[in-house]
Design a protein around this motif. Structure first.
Motif, PDB file in Angstrom:
ATOM      1  N   THR A 258      45.217  16.402   6.578  1.00 55.64           N
ATOM      2  CA  THR A 258      45.496  15.212   5.769  1.00 55.64           C
ATOM      3  C   THR A 258      46.206  14.195   6.650  1.00 55.64           C
ATOM      4  O   THR A 258      47.198  14.516   7.290  1.00 55.64           O
ATOM      5  CB  THR A 258      46.396  15.593   4.565  1.00 55.64           C
ATOM      6  OG1 THR A 258      45.700  16.562   3.796  1.00 55.64           O
ATOM      7  CG2 THR A 258      46.728  14.388   3.718  1.00 55.64           C
ATOM      8  N   PHE A 275      45.732   8.322   1.489  1.00 56.89           N
ATOM      9  CA  PHE A 275      45.584   9.542   2.289  1.00 56.89           C
ATOM     10  C   PHE A 275      44.102   9.770   2.554  1.00 56.89           C
ATOM     11  O   PHE A 275      43.258   9.382   1.751  1.00 56.89           O
ATOM     12  CB  PHE A 275      46.128  10.753   1.526  1.00 56.89           C
ATOM     13  CG  PHE A 275      47.528  10.587   1.031  1.00 56.89           C
ATOM     14  CD1 PHE A 275      48.614  10.740   1.875  1.00 56.89           C
ATOM     15  CD2 PHE A 275      47.780  10.278  -0.299  1.00 56.89           C
ATOM     16  CE1 PHE A 275      49.906  10.598   1.408  1.00 56.89           C
ATOM     17  CE2 PHE A 275      49.066  10.131  -0.777  1.00 56.89           C
ATOM     18  CZ  PHE A 275      50.137  10.286   0.074  1.00 56.89           C
ATOM     19  N   THR A 277      41.287  12.827   4.273  1.00 56.53           N
ATOM     20  CA  THR A 277      41.110  14.143   4.872  1.00 56.53           C
ATOM     21  C   THR A 277      40.124  14.005   6.018  1.00 56.53           C
ATOM     22  O   THR A 277      39.043  13.444   5.837  1.00 56.53           O
ATOM     23  CB  THR A 277      40.538  15.124   3.839  1.00 56.53           C
ATOM     24  OG1 THR A 277      41.411  15.127   2.713  1.00 56.53           O
ATOM     25  CG2 THR A 277      40.436  16.526   4.393  1.00 56.53           C
ATOM     26  N   THR A 419      55.091  21.918  -3.829  1.00 56.51           N
ATOM     27  CA  THR A 419      54.505  22.627  -4.967  1.00 56.51           C
ATOM     28  C   THR A 419      53.164  23.216  -4.508  1.00 56.51           C
ATOM     29  O   THR A 419      52.692  22.907  -3.409  1.00 56.51           O
ATOM     30  CB  THR A 419      54.254  21.667  -6.140  1.00 56.51           C
ATOM     31  OG1 THR A 419      53.302  20.692  -5.720  1.00 56.51           O
ATOM     32  CG2 THR A 419      55.531  20.985  -6.601  1.00 56.51           C
ATOM     33  N   ALA A 421      50.240  22.538  -5.670  1.00 58.82           N
ATOM     34  CA  ALA A 421      49.247  21.461  -5.544  1.00 58.82           C
ATOM     35  C   ALA A 421      49.467  20.682  -4.253  1.00 58.82           C
ATOM     36  O   ALA A 421      48.503  20.300  -3.576  1.00 58.82           O
ATOM     37  CB  ALA A 421      49.340  20.536  -6.740  1.00 58.82           C
ATOM     38  N   GLU A 422      50.726  20.462  -3.898  1.00 59.88           N
ATOM     39  CA  GLU A 422      51.024  19.750  -2.652  1.00 59.88           C
ATOM     40  C   GLU A 422      50.556  20.579  -1.456  1.00 59.88           C
ATOM     41  O   GLU A 422      50.033  20.043  -0.479  1.00 59.88           O
ATOM     42  CB  GLU A 422      52.519  19.472  -2.544  1.00 59.88           C
ATOM     43  CG  GLU A 422      52.989  18.336  -3.430  1.00 59.88           C
ATOM     44  CD  GLU A 422      54.478  18.091  -3.314  1.00 59.88           C
ATOM     45  OE1 GLU A 422      54.880  16.982  -2.993  1.00 59.88           O
ATOM     46  OE2 GLU A 422      55.251  19.035  -3.566  1.00 59.88           O
ATOM     47  N   GLN A 424      48.066  22.604  -1.419  1.00 59.42           N
ATOM     48  CA  GLN A 424      46.608  22.461  -1.320  1.00 59.42           C
ATOM     49  C   GLN A 424      46.230  21.114  -0.706  1.00 59.42           C
ATOM     50  O   GLN A 424      45.250  21.002   0.018  1.00 59.42           O
ATOM     51  CB  GLN A 424      45.979  22.604  -2.702  1.00 59.42           C
ATOM     52  CG  GLN A 424      45.879  24.062  -3.131  1.00 59.42           C
ATOM     53  CD  GLN A 424      45.556  24.234  -4.601  1.00 59.42           C
ATOM     54  OE1 GLN A 424      45.394  23.278  -5.338  1.00 59.42           O
ATOM     55  NE2 GLN A 424      45.488  25.485  -5.032  1.00 59.42           N
ATOM     56  N   ALA A 425      47.039  20.091  -1.025  1.00 61.32           N
ATOM     57  CA  ALA A 425      46.756  18.760  -0.464  1.00 61.32           C
ATOM     58  C   ALA A 425      47.366  18.601   0.926  1.00 61.32           C
ATOM     59  O   ALA A 425      47.286  17.530   1.516  1.00 61.32           O
ATOM     60  CB  ALA A 425      47.301  17.694  -1.402  1.00 61.32           C
ATOM     61  N   ARG A 426      48.006  19.662   1.436  1.00 60.04           N
ATOM     62  CA  ARG A 426      48.654  19.699   2.753  1.00 60.04           C
ATOM     63  C   ARG A 426      49.755  18.632   2.869  1.00 60.04           C
ATOM     64  O   ARG A 426      49.862  17.919   3.849  1.00 60.04           O
ATOM     65  CB  ARG A 426      47.622  19.553   3.874  1.00 60.04           C
ATOM     66  CG  ARG A 426      46.623  20.685   3.932  1.00 60.04           C
ATOM     67  CD  ARG A 426      45.517  20.405   4.917  1.00 60.04           C
ATOM     68  NE  ARG A 426      44.667  19.321   4.465  1.00 60.04           N
ATOM     69  CZ  ARG A 426      43.601  19.456   3.684  1.00 60.04           C
ATOM     70  NH1 ARG A 426      43.244  20.639   3.287  1.00 60.04           N
ATOM     71  NH2 ARG A 426      42.894  18.408   3.318  1.00 60.04           N
ATOM     72  N   LEU A 427      50.518  18.531   1.790  1.00 64.54           N
ATOM     73  CA  LEU A 427      51.639  17.583   1.760  1.00 64.54           C
ATOM     74  C   LEU A 427      52.934  18.339   1.497  1.00 64.54           C
ATOM     75  O   LEU A 427      52.908  19.446   0.951  1.00 64.54           O
ATOM     76  CB  LEU A 427      51.444  16.554   0.649  1.00 64.54           C
ATOM     77  CG  LEU A 427      50.260  15.598   0.787  1.00 64.54           C
ATOM     78  CD1 LEU A 427      50.082  14.801  -0.495  1.00 64.54           C
ATOM     79  CD2 LEU A 427      50.441  14.657   1.957  1.00 64.54           C
ATOM     80  N   ARG A 429      57.559  17.611   1.032  1.00 64.83           N
ATOM     81  CA  ARG A 429      58.665  16.644   1.004  1.00 64.83           C
ATOM     82  C   ARG A 429      59.917  17.222   1.654  1.00 64.83           C
ATOM     83  O   ARG A 429      60.206  18.403   1.472  1.00 64.83           O
ATOM     84  CB  ARG A 429      59.000  16.275  -0.448  1.00 64.83           C
ATOM     85  CG  ARG A 429      58.008  15.361  -1.114  1.00 64.83           C
ATOM     86  CD  ARG A 429      58.131  15.451  -2.616  1.00 64.83           C
ATOM     87  NE  ARG A 429      57.705  16.751  -3.106  1.00 64.83           N
ATOM     88  CZ  ARG A 429      58.360  17.456  -4.020  1.00 64.83           C
ATOM     89  NH1 ARG A 429      59.462  17.002  -4.533  1.00 64.83           N
ATOM     90  NH2 ARG A 429      57.904  18.642  -4.406  1.00 64.83           N
ATOM     91  N   LEU A 445      58.050  12.003   2.871  1.00 63.63           N
ATOM     92  CA  LEU A 445      56.807  12.675   2.495  1.00 63.63           C
ATOM     93  C   LEU A 445      56.021  12.890   3.779  1.00 63.63           C
ATOM     94  O   LEU A 445      55.922  11.972   4.597  1.00 63.63           O
ATOM     95  CB  LEU A 445      56.011  11.794   1.527  1.00 63.63           C
ATOM     96  CG  LEU A 445      54.658  12.334   1.088  1.00 63.63           C
ATOM     97  CD1 LEU A 445      54.828  13.524   0.147  1.00 63.63           C
ATOM     98  CD2 LEU A 445      53.847  11.251   0.373  1.00 63.63           C
TER      99      LEU A 445
END
Lengths: 486, 159
Positions: A258, A275, A277, A419, A421-422, A424-427, A429, A445
């Motif tokens: 990402t 963002f 990918t 989290t 979901a984060e 999975q999104a490769r994010l 904080r 972030l």
């Protein structure tokens, strides 16, 4: 009992002069030596002067020193009178010509030798009495002696020592980096003689943050010691290779990462546009057939002392005691390796007395920080968040497991939150929860990809209100505190 | 041809079962009149149906979902939901993407509660929880304008 040998006569004379006549340095002498270190009439005068210090917290000075001895020196028939008068006369003539630093240094040497003698005798007695069972106790005695060597009698900073302050700031700002642009810009970085605590839930990549620190600081030529109480030495070094060369553990065709897209706002500032990918193809992997050649070529091409600046050492979980840690650092120093940055992954896995776990944990962190101060290195320690912190969407400084007092010991605290979901999104904080010197209360972030060893690929500051969302009332508390300070 | 007057005259002769069916039919007619394609509840319903279809959970057509007894409450909840979506992004396409993503997360969330089977009706009943599950997955992102950006990326990656 520590055996006491008397100080040499000229040294006794110098010390006595300082003790009796110097307001500035007499106090150091008063705290370092006792009248028992003196002999004959020196001992008599030292006793009088020490009592005066105890009572008035200052030296007797020229005005009172003779008064203290009045009982003796006013008696002309007393055989001690000429001796005491002679000593007084010598003291007055010596005052002003004594090299205080040299004298205090000599005293320290003297005291150290005495202490060493006592330590040897004590530890030998323990071993003789308890044999193998007394090993730990004997080690503690020796360790106590080694710790005490840090006693420092330098006078400290004076108001006009601004050069030292400027040098300190310059060194602090340039010395270490995290590789996360926003943190580096705001100077939220490891610093010598301080403890940086990194808080994250289990399996969130705490060790990857450590590896990230190794990567950026190692590339800057810093000497790094990585102490692991969990992972083995080889997997950590492998992670270092992955991080530095952006490679995977096993061969893959493509890795999705990402990336942040930025654009300029009307004021010319970079703002996050979105963002995306993208796929990247690692040049090789640790599982490739040619991995050895690839690594060798790259490491050689750097032309730096790659083999010298990094030490990774694993201790079995719950086995590393504080004294073992100190001894290990000493042994490295003997081999000319004084680390600039020490990473302990992680202190909760060191040996801690299970009977008093929480208190011991806080005390351990305090001692590790004290060691960093004494040895002048930066200390970075990951720490696990509590179960509630792990469940929470955002980990905060109050989610410290075991002992909350650790938060008070740390100079700066970073918290890592992610989290599912984060992930999975490769994010992820990062929140700067606390910093004693720089500003805190902001978040970053970032995008990351552990499969190619990248803890932080891109990053951007989170809006200031974001922090407030997770720390309601925190800023008001701080404002109240600063008002009280004023 | 039976006139309306004749039909109304026959109502008195209907059995209780026939009356129940008539009431239901009238409700469907009312819903069809109230919900026009292109308005917010319809968009929400269409997205919901699409998500469930993609997930292989339910293949009911929009008309039958509209006629469901849960639709009136769903419609009210949808309107509030769109207020949230408008706060998260000003772009209609992004709003719909966020909604689609939110419903997917909601389905996952309902699935995680092992005792509740996922069905269109359950999702319709729970539709008000979309902002909550989105905030759980991406804390604070919606408030600070990041959610639309993340969801756009996620949607782009969705095959």
């Amino acid at each position: 009992m520590t055996p006491r040998r008397k100080l040499r006569r000229p040294l006794q004379e110098d010390l006595l002069t300082l003790l009796c006549l110097s307001k500035e340095d007499g106090k150091a002498v008063y705290h370092m030596v006792t009248p028992a270190h003196f002999e004959g009439e020196y001992k008599y005068i030292a006793t009088l002067a020490s009592d005066f210090w105890k009572k008035h917290n200052t030296c007797p000075g020229e005005a009172h020193i003779a008064d203290l001895m009045d009982e003796v020196i006013s008696d002309k028939n007393n055989p001690r009178t000429p001796v005491l008068k002679g000593i007084l006369s010598n003291m007055f003539s010596l005052m002003g010509s004594i090299n205080t630093v040299y004298v205090l240094d000599r005293v320290q040497q003297f005291l150290r030798v005495q202490e060493l003698k006592g330590t040897i005798i004590k530890s030998a007695e323990v071993i003789q009495l308890k044999e193998e069972e007394g090993l730990r106790e004997a080690e503690e005695i020796i360790d106590k002696f080694r710790r005490n060597k840090q006693a420092d009698f330098s006078p400290g900073l004076r108001f006009d020592n601004f050069d030292q302050v400027l040098k300190y700031n310059e060194r602090r700002e340039r010395e270490f980096v995290t590789g996360i642009k926003e943190l580096d810009t705001m100077n939220i970085v490891p610093a010598r003689q301080t403890l940086m605590l990194y808080l994250g839930e289990a399996k969130s990549g705490k060790s990857w943050m450590c590896v990230n620190l190794i990567k950026y600081n190692f590339l800057q030529g810093k000497k790094i010691l990585y102490i692991s109480n969990e992972m083995g030495e080889e997997p950590i070094l492998q992670r270092c290779y992955q991080s530095i060369f952006s490679i995977t553990k096993r061969p893959v065709d493509n890795v999705e990462v990402t990336r942040f897209m930025f654009e300029k706002d009307p004021y010319g500032r970079e703002v996050l546009k979105g963002f995306e990918t993208i796929g990247v193809v690692p040049e090789f992997s640790m599982g490739s057939r040619n991995a050895r050649t690839e690594l060798l070529t790259r490491i050689r091409a750097w032309g730096i002392n790659a083999h010298k600046n990094l030490v990774i050492k694993r201790f079995p979980p719950r086995s590393l005691t504080l004294s073992m840690y100190r001894n290990y650092l000493d042994s490295l120093e003997d081999k000319d390796f004084c680390p600039d940055l020490v990473i302990i992954d992680y202190p909760a896995k060191m040996y801690i007395d299970p009977r008093n776990y929480r208190i011991e944990m806080g005390s351990l962190m305090d001692n590790l920080r004290a060691e960093a101060v004494a040895r002048n290195h930066a200390l970075f320690c990951p720490h696990q968040a509590t179960r509630s912190g792990a469940k929470a969407r955002t980990v905060t400084g109050t989610d410290l497991s075991e002992d909350w007092s650790i938060a008070g010991v740390a100079d700066r605290i970073l918290t890592f939150s992610r989290t599912r979901a984060e992930k999975q999104a490769r994010l992820a904080r990062l929140l700067v929860d606390r910093d004693r010197e720089e500003g805190d209360g902001f978040g970053v972030l970032m995008s990351q990809n552990y499969s190619i060893g990248q803890y932080c690929l891109d990053s951007t500051l989170l809006p200031p209100e974001y922090f407030e969302k997770f720390y309601p009332g925190r800023r008001e508390d701080d404002e109240g505190k600063s008002e009280a300070d004023q | 041809m039976t006139t309306a007057k004749e039909v109304l005259g026959l109502i008195a002769q209907l059995s209780p079962e026939e009356m129940r069916k008539l009431r239901q039919a009238l409700r469907y007619i009312k819903v069809e009149e109230e919900v026009q394609p292109g308005d917010q509840p319809s968009d929400t319903l269409a997205i919901l149906a699409n998500v469930l279809k993609k997930a292989g959970l339910e293949f009911r057509d929009l008309g039958s979902l509209r006629r469901s007894q849960y639709f009136p409450a769903f419609r009210d909840k949808s309107e509030k939901l769109w207020e949230y979506l408008e706060m998260a992004s000003s772009d209609k396409t992004k709003q719909m993407a966020i909604l689609s993503f939110g419903i997917r997360l909601l389905v996952d969330n309902i699935r995680s509660m092992n005792y509740v089977p996922v069905s269109a009706h359950v999702v319709m009943q729970q539709i008000h929880r979309v902002p909550s599950v989105l905030d759980q997955a991406f804390p604070g992102y919606a408030e600070f304008g990041l959610l639309g950006k993340v969801v756009t990326m996620e949607e782009d990656n969705d095959p």
